[in-house]
Design a protein around this motif. Sequence first.
Motif, PDB file in Angstrom:
ATOM      1  N   GLN A  13       0.806  -1.250   0.115  1.00 35.59           N
ATOM      2  CA  GLN A  13       0.146  -0.111  -0.095  1.00 35.59           C
ATOM      3  C   GLN A  13       0.903   1.188  -0.022  1.00 35.59           C
ATOM      4  N   LEU A  14       2.069   1.280   0.804  1.00 31.76           N
ATOM      5  CA  LEU A  14       2.953   2.304   0.810  1.00 31.76           C
ATOM      6  C   LEU A  14       3.643   2.601  -0.678  1.00 31.76           C
ATOM      7  N   TRP A  15       3.943   1.549  -1.090  1.00 28.73           N
ATOM      8  CA  TRP A  15       4.705   1.856  -2.603  1.00 28.73           C
ATOM      9  C   TRP A  15       3.606   2.345  -3.571  1.00 28.73           C
ATOM     10  N   ARG A  16       2.398   1.767  -3.545  1.00 27.13           N
ATOM     11  CA  ARG A  16       1.207   2.237  -4.363  1.00 27.13           C
ATOM     12  C   ARG A  16       1.056   3.819  -4.158  1.00 27.13           C
ATOM     13  N   GLU A  17       0.862   4.040  -2.838  1.00 26.20           N
ATOM     14  CA  GLU A  17       0.965   5.612  -2.519  1.00 26.20           C
ATOM     15  C   GLU A  17       2.077   6.416  -3.008  1.00 26.20           C
ATOM     16  N   ILE A  18       3.190   5.904  -2.774  1.00 26.58           N
ATOM     17  CA  ILE A  18       4.536   6.538  -3.297  1.00 26.58           C
ATOM     18  C   ILE A  18       4.461   6.710  -4.883  1.00 26.58           C
ATOM     19  N   ALA A  19       4.041   5.798  -5.590  1.00 24.55           N
ATOM     20  CA  ALA A  19       3.929   5.785  -7.037  1.00 24.55           C
ATOM     21  C   ALA A  19       2.935   6.925  -7.616  1.00 24.55           C
ATOM     22  N   LYS A  20       1.791   6.908  -6.810  1.00 21.93           N
ATOM     23  CA  LYS A  20       0.824   7.717  -7.295  1.00 21.93           C
ATOM     24  C   LYS A  20       1.060   9.084  -6.968  1.00 21.93           C
ATOM     25  N   PHE A  21       1.710   9.404  -5.681  1.00 20.55           N
ATOM     26  CA  PHE A  21       2.324  10.682  -5.158  1.00 20.55           C
ATOM     27  C   PHE A  21       3.304  10.960  -6.327  1.00 20.55           C
ATOM     28  N   GLY A  22       3.996  10.244  -6.799  1.00 23.35           N
ATOM     29  CA  GLY A  22       4.931  10.652  -7.584  1.00 23.35           C
ATOM     30  C   GLY A  22       4.695  11.023  -8.974  1.00 23.35           C
ATOM     31  N   ALA A  23       3.624  10.145  -9.504  1.00 27.81           N
ATOM     32  CA  ALA A  23       3.070  10.698 -10.911  1.00 27.81           C
ATOM     33  C   ALA A  23       2.348  12.279 -10.782  1.00 27.81           C
ATOM     34  N   VAL A  24       1.707  12.378  -9.693  1.00 33.31           N
ATOM     35  CA  VAL A  24       0.919  13.745  -9.441  1.00 33.31           C
ATOM     36  C   VAL A  24       2.265  14.790  -9.170  1.00 33.31           C
ATOM     37  N   GLY A  25       3.239  14.217  -8.411  1.00 32.78           N
ATOM     38  CA  GLY A  25       4.412  15.052  -8.248  1.00 32.78           C
ATOM     39  C   GLY A  25       5.467  15.578  -9.251  1.00 32.78           C
ATOM     40  N   GLY A  26       5.214  14.465 -10.306  1.00 30.24           N
ATOM     41  CA  GLY A  26       5.921  14.404 -11.810  1.00 30.24           C
ATOM     42  C   GLY A  26       5.503  15.684 -12.522  1.00 30.24           C
ATOM     43  N   VAL A  27       4.068  15.488 -12.797  1.00 29.74           N
ATOM     44  CA  VAL A  27       3.162  16.345 -13.455  1.00 29.74           C
ATOM     45  C   VAL A  27       3.398  17.802 -12.851  1.00 29.74           C
ATOM     46  N   GLY A  28       3.207  17.896 -11.486  1.00 33.36           N
ATOM     47  CA  GLY A  28       3.526  19.351 -10.852  1.00 33.36           C
ATOM     48  C   GLY A  28       5.046  19.859 -11.081  1.00 33.36           C
ATOM     49  N   MET A  29       5.860  18.933 -11.202  1.00 33.57           N
ATOM     50  CA  MET A  29       7.310  19.318 -11.165  1.00 33.57           C
ATOM     51  C   MET A  29       7.496  19.872 -12.688  1.00 33.57           C
ATOM     52  N   LEU A  30       6.890  19.071 -13.630  1.00 33.36           N
ATOM     53  CA  LEU A  30       6.875  19.575 -15.103  1.00 33.36           C
ATOM     54  C   LEU A  30       6.080  21.068 -15.227  1.00 33.36           C
ATOM     55  N   VAL A  31       5.042  21.301 -14.493  1.00 32.38           N
ATOM     56  CA  VAL A  31       4.314  22.589 -14.509  1.00 32.38           C
ATOM     57  C   VAL A  31       4.918  23.646 -14.050  1.00 32.38           C
ATOM     58  N   ASN A  32       5.787  23.223 -12.700  1.00 27.55           N
ATOM     59  CA  ASN A  32       6.551  24.388 -11.907  1.00 27.55           C
ATOM     60  C   ASN A  32       7.674  24.604 -12.941  1.00 27.55           C
ATOM     61  N   LEU A  33       8.387  23.566 -13.637  1.00 28.64           N
ATOM     62  CA  LEU A  33       9.591  23.938 -14.281  1.00 28.64           C
ATOM     63  C   LEU A  33       9.257  24.713 -15.697  1.00 28.64           C
ATOM     64  N   GLY A  34       8.231  24.442 -15.968  1.00 32.20           N
ATOM     65  CA  GLY A  34       7.609  24.848 -17.257  1.00 32.20           C
ATOM     66  C   GLY A  34       7.369  26.446 -17.108  1.00 32.20           C
ATOM     67  N   VAL A  35       6.669  26.806 -16.060  1.00 32.07           N
ATOM     68  CA  VAL A  35       6.150  28.176 -15.741  1.00 32.07           C
ATOM     69  C   VAL A  35       7.421  28.665 -15.472  1.00 32.07           C
TER      70      VAL A  35
END
Length: 166
Positions: A13-35
């Motif tokens: 369950q923790l690994w699934r949470e980390i993977a989902k957090f990472g997916a959302v965070g990855g999109v956020g990082m792309l938005v952050n670096l892009g802006v």
Amino acid sequence: MSERGALRAQLDQLWREIAKFGAVGGVGMLVNLGVFNLLRHTTEIPVVRASILATAVAICCNYVGFRYFTYRDRDKSSRTKEMTLFLLFSIVGLVIENGVLYAATYGFGWDSPLQSNVFKFVGIGIATLFRFWSYRTWVFRALPAREAVASAESFLEGSEPERTRR
């Protein structure tokens, strides 16, 4: 379930949470670096201010992803409290992230576009560790086991066809 099986389930369950957090965070990082790079290359806004604006945009995107993807199964009873805590911990993360960039830019004079992106990325990484811990611990809290079971039972009871007594 054995202790080993329970531990295995918790780790899964923790690994699934980390993977989902990472997916959302990855999109956020792309938005952050892009802006950030868009502001850095098309405006005269100082580097740290551009970074703060970019982080704020990413925070808004991340809330939507965390609430409706990563933590969609978590307690939704107090959205005002959740959003307030999310904003508070996000601001702490913003300070961590942009503090690294500030130190590199104004403390060491590392202000080239490549250096700014490297230190922004390092700041995002450090702040992400804090955000993961704070969001899962304080913002998107797991439902207590008793409430989750009662909720599931009431759902199941409501969906079963009524049985007649003999």
